[in-house]
Design a protein around this motif. Structure first.
Motif, short mmCIF file in Angstrom:
data_model
loop_
_atom_site.label_atom_id
_atom_site.label_comp_id
_atom_site.label_asym_id
_atom_site.label_seq_id
_atom_site.Cartn_x
_atom_site.Cartn_y
_atom_site.Cartn_z
N PRO A 13 0.81 -1.23 0.00
CA PRO A 13 0.00 0.00 0.00
C PRO A 13 0.84 1.27 0.00
CG PRO A 13 -0.98 -1.61 1.47
CD PRO A 13 0.33 -2.20 1.03
N SER A 14 1.94 1.28 0.74
CA SER A 14 2.77 2.49 0.78
C SER A 14 3.48 2.72 -0.55
CB SER A 14 3.80 2.40 1.92
OG SER A 14 4.69 1.32 1.71
N GLN A 15 3.89 1.65 -1.21
CA GLN A 15 4.52 1.79 -2.54
C GLN A 15 3.50 2.29 -3.56
OE1 GLN A 15 5.94 -2.20 -2.90
NE2 GLN A 15 7.82 -1.83 -1.74
N GLN A 16 2.28 1.77 -3.49
CA GLN A 16 1.22 2.25 -4.38
C GLN A 16 0.96 3.74 -4.16
OE1 GLN A 16 -2.36 -0.30 -4.45
NE2 GLN A 16 -1.11 -1.90 -3.47
N ALA A 17 0.96 4.15 -2.89
CA ALA A 17 0.69 5.55 -2.56
C ALA A 17 1.77 6.46 -3.15
CB ALA A 17 0.60 5.73 -1.05
N LYS A 18 3.03 6.03 -3.10
CA LYS A 18 4.12 6.84 -3.64
C LYS A 18 3.95 7.03 -5.15
CE LYS A 18 8.36 6.52 -2.31
NZ LYS A 18 9.73 6.04 -1.96
N ASN A 282 18.92 -10.65 -5.88
CA ASN A 282 17.80 -10.75 -4.95
C ASN A 282 18.07 -9.97 -3.67
OD1 ASN A 282 16.80 -12.48 -6.86
ND2 ASN A 282 16.78 -14.29 -5.54
N THR A 283 17.08 -9.25 -3.21
CA THR A 283 17.19 -8.51 -1.96
C THR A 283 15.80 -8.14 -1.48
OG1 THR A 283 17.94 -6.45 -0.92
CG2 THR A 283 17.58 -6.38 -3.28
N ASP A 284 15.62 -8.07 -0.17
CA ASP A 284 14.33 -7.67 0.38
C ASP A 284 14.07 -6.19 0.19
OD1 ASP A 284 16.30 -6.82 2.12
OD2 ASP A 284 15.35 -7.61 3.94
N ARG A 285 15.05 -5.45 -0.33
CA ARG A 285 14.87 -4.00 -0.58
C ARG A 285 14.57 -3.71 -2.04
NH1 ARG A 285 19.94 -1.52 2.98
NH2 ARG A 285 19.53 -2.70 4.89
N TYR A 286 14.42 -4.74 -2.85
CA TYR A 286 14.30 -4.57 -4.31
C TYR A 286 13.13 -3.66 -4.67
CZ TYR A 286 14.63 -5.88 -9.24
OH TYR A 286 14.79 -5.84 -10.60
N ALA A 287 11.95 -4.00 -4.19
CA ALA A 287 10.75 -3.25 -4.60
C ALA A 287 10.83 -1.79 -4.18
CB ALA A 287 9.50 -3.90 -4.04
N ASP A 288 11.31 -1.53 -2.96
CA ASP A 288 11.42 -0.14 -2.50
C ASP A 288 12.36 0.66 -3.40
OD1 ASP A 288 9.66 -0.31 -0.36
OD2 ASP A 288 11.22 -0.86 1.08
N ARG A 289 13.47 0.04 -3.80
CA ARG A 289 14.43 0.75 -4.64
C ARG A 289 13.88 1.03 -6.03
NH1 ARG A 289 19.59 -2.80 -2.67
NH2 ARG A 289 20.11 -1.57 -0.83
N VAL A 291 10.73 1.30 -6.84
CA VAL A 291 9.66 2.29 -6.73
C VAL A 291 10.26 3.70 -6.66
CG1 VAL A 291 7.86 3.19 -5.19
CG2 VAL A 291 7.90 0.76 -5.81
N ASP A 292 11.40 3.86 -6.03
CA ASP A 292 12.07 5.17 -6.02
C ASP A 292 12.43 5.60 -7.44
OD1 ASP A 292 11.91 5.40 -3.28
OD2 ASP A 292 13.94 4.65 -2.90
N ILE A 293 12.92 4.65 -8.25
CA ILE A 293 13.24 4.95 -9.65
C ILE A 293 11.96 5.31 -10.41
CG2 ILE A 293 14.02 3.92 -11.84
CD1 ILE A 293 16.01 2.27 -10.17
N ILE A 294 10.91 4.53 -10.19
CA ILE A 294 9.65 4.75 -10.89
C ILE A 294 9.08 6.13 -10.58
CG2 ILE A 294 7.23 4.01 -11.02
CD1 ILE A 294 8.32 1.12 -10.52
N THR A 295 9.09 6.51 -9.31
CA THR A 295 8.49 7.80 -8.94
C THR A 295 9.28 8.97 -9.55
OG1 THR A 295 9.67 7.73 -6.82
CG2 THR A 295 7.40 6.96 -6.84
N GLU A 296 10.60 8.87 -9.55
CA GLU A 296 11.40 9.92 -10.18
C GLU A 296 11.12 9.99 -11.67
OE1 GLU A 296 13.39 12.36 -8.87
OE2 GLU A 296 12.41 11.64 -7.04
N ASN A 297 11.02 8.83 -12.30
CA ASN A 297 10.74 8.80 -13.73
C ASN A 297 9.34 9.32 -14.05
OD1 ASN A 297 13.13 8.01 -14.92
ND2 ASN A 297 12.69 5.82 -14.79
#
Length: 318
Positions: A13-18, A282-289, A291-297
């Motif tokens: 939900p937080s990633q969707q919100a961003k 593989n990393t548990d931080r993959y999606a967060d990272r 999403v940061d690229i996606i939001t900037e783009n």
């Protein structure tokens, strides 16, 4: 008219919100890469991720598609000519993997220099044995093909071990944490200096089977080869011959020409080879990272009509 973003990967939900905050005026719909809804995709202006079988729906004459944000750094399995022909913008997840992949690279390197891979095998057999040929990294040379995010992070860590770092890239331009950088056409001079030759390259027409018998023969005697880029950049048969001859002492391999690696493949039985199942990124931080690229783009795309990060040059295939 509301514009549509379809994401084929799970988001919290937080990633969707961003993403929604970065793209006012757009709807965000969640789909599935395993079971893509072609009707849903047909109306999308922006697609996050990719899946088998969606090309026809996204690239026909009625498609609204303008931009694809890949969920991975590699794009060699995507229909690049069709995307280019349609004028679709394509961006990658480059940079997301740098830290976990660099950690795997040094996992390979430290295993080889300290015989940790052999110690694990001995432990399974309850054998107390030291080989006596352990060495150190200080003063050793790492030759890194690719000076981007992964290669750069690997060079930075190598410097902490007081290693010499040599980069190999298409342009040969200087890069941070590299003592020198060669153009890819100068590969022979570069690899001849390497105690460890590390391949982080994407798979393109130019890099397919770049690592072959000719290149392996130029390696420093007793050096190690590490491939975390793409399996198709390496001629597997030539690598096996170089390992069997002892010219290359060992190899750390995360990627292969055929995946999964067949159970009867000779690489499985080679004790001087460490195999991981295409899991280095593989990393548990993959999606967060990503999403940061996606939001900037998204912010750049809305403001200027073009994303700003990791935009693919179709002529270079990356």
């Amino acid at each position: 008219m509301t514009k549509s973003i379809v994401c084929l990967q799970p988001l919290t939900p937080s990633q969707q919100a961003k993403i929604r905050e970065a793209a006012p005026g757009y709807t965000l719909e969640l789909g599935s890469a395993k079971e893509p809804d072609l009707q849903q995709l047909a109306g999308a202006e922006i697609v996050i991720g990719w899946a088998k079988g969606i090309g026809e729906a996204l690239l026909d004459g009625e498609s609204q598609l303008r931009w694809v944000q890949s969920w991975s750094a590699g794009i060699d399995k995507m229909p690049l000519p069709r995307l280019q022909e349609r004028g679709v913008l394509l961006t990658t997840a480059s940079g997301v993997h740098a830290e976990p992949i660099a950690a795997v690279i040094f996992g390979f390197i430290l295993s080889f220099t300290r015989n940790l891979h052999k110690a694990v095998l001995n432990q399974s057999k309850r054998e107390w044995h030291s080989y006596g040929n352990e060495t150190e990294l200080s003063g050793k040379t790492a030759v890194i093909f690719g000076t981007g995010a992964i290669g750069g992070e690997t060079a930075r860590i190598a410097k902490a071990f007081r290693m010499k770092t040599i980069g190999v890239s298409r342009t040969g331009k200087p890069a941070a944490d590299f003592d020198e950088v060669f153009q890819i056409s100068q590969w022979q001079e570069a690899v001849s200096q390497g105690d460890f030759v590390i391949n982080t390259l994407p798979l393109t027409d130019d890099t397919h089977h770049l690592f072959n018998a000719a290149l392996f023969s130029a390696f420093k005697e007793g050096s190690y080869y590490i491939n975390i880029g793409r399996g198709g950049t390496t001629h597997t048969g030539d690598l096996i011959e170089a390992l069997q001859s002892g010219h290359i002492r060992g190899a750390g391999l995360d990627v292969f020409e055929t995946e999964p690696l067949p159970q009867d493949h000779p690489l499985w039985g080679m004790e001087q080879v460490i195999i991981t199942p295409h899991s280095a990124g593989n990393t548990d931080r993959y999606a967060d990272r990503i999403v940061d690229i996606i939001t900037e783009n998204l912010k750049s795309y809305i403001a200027t009509g073009s994303p700003s990060l990791n935009k693919v040059d179709y002529s270079q295939q990356y």
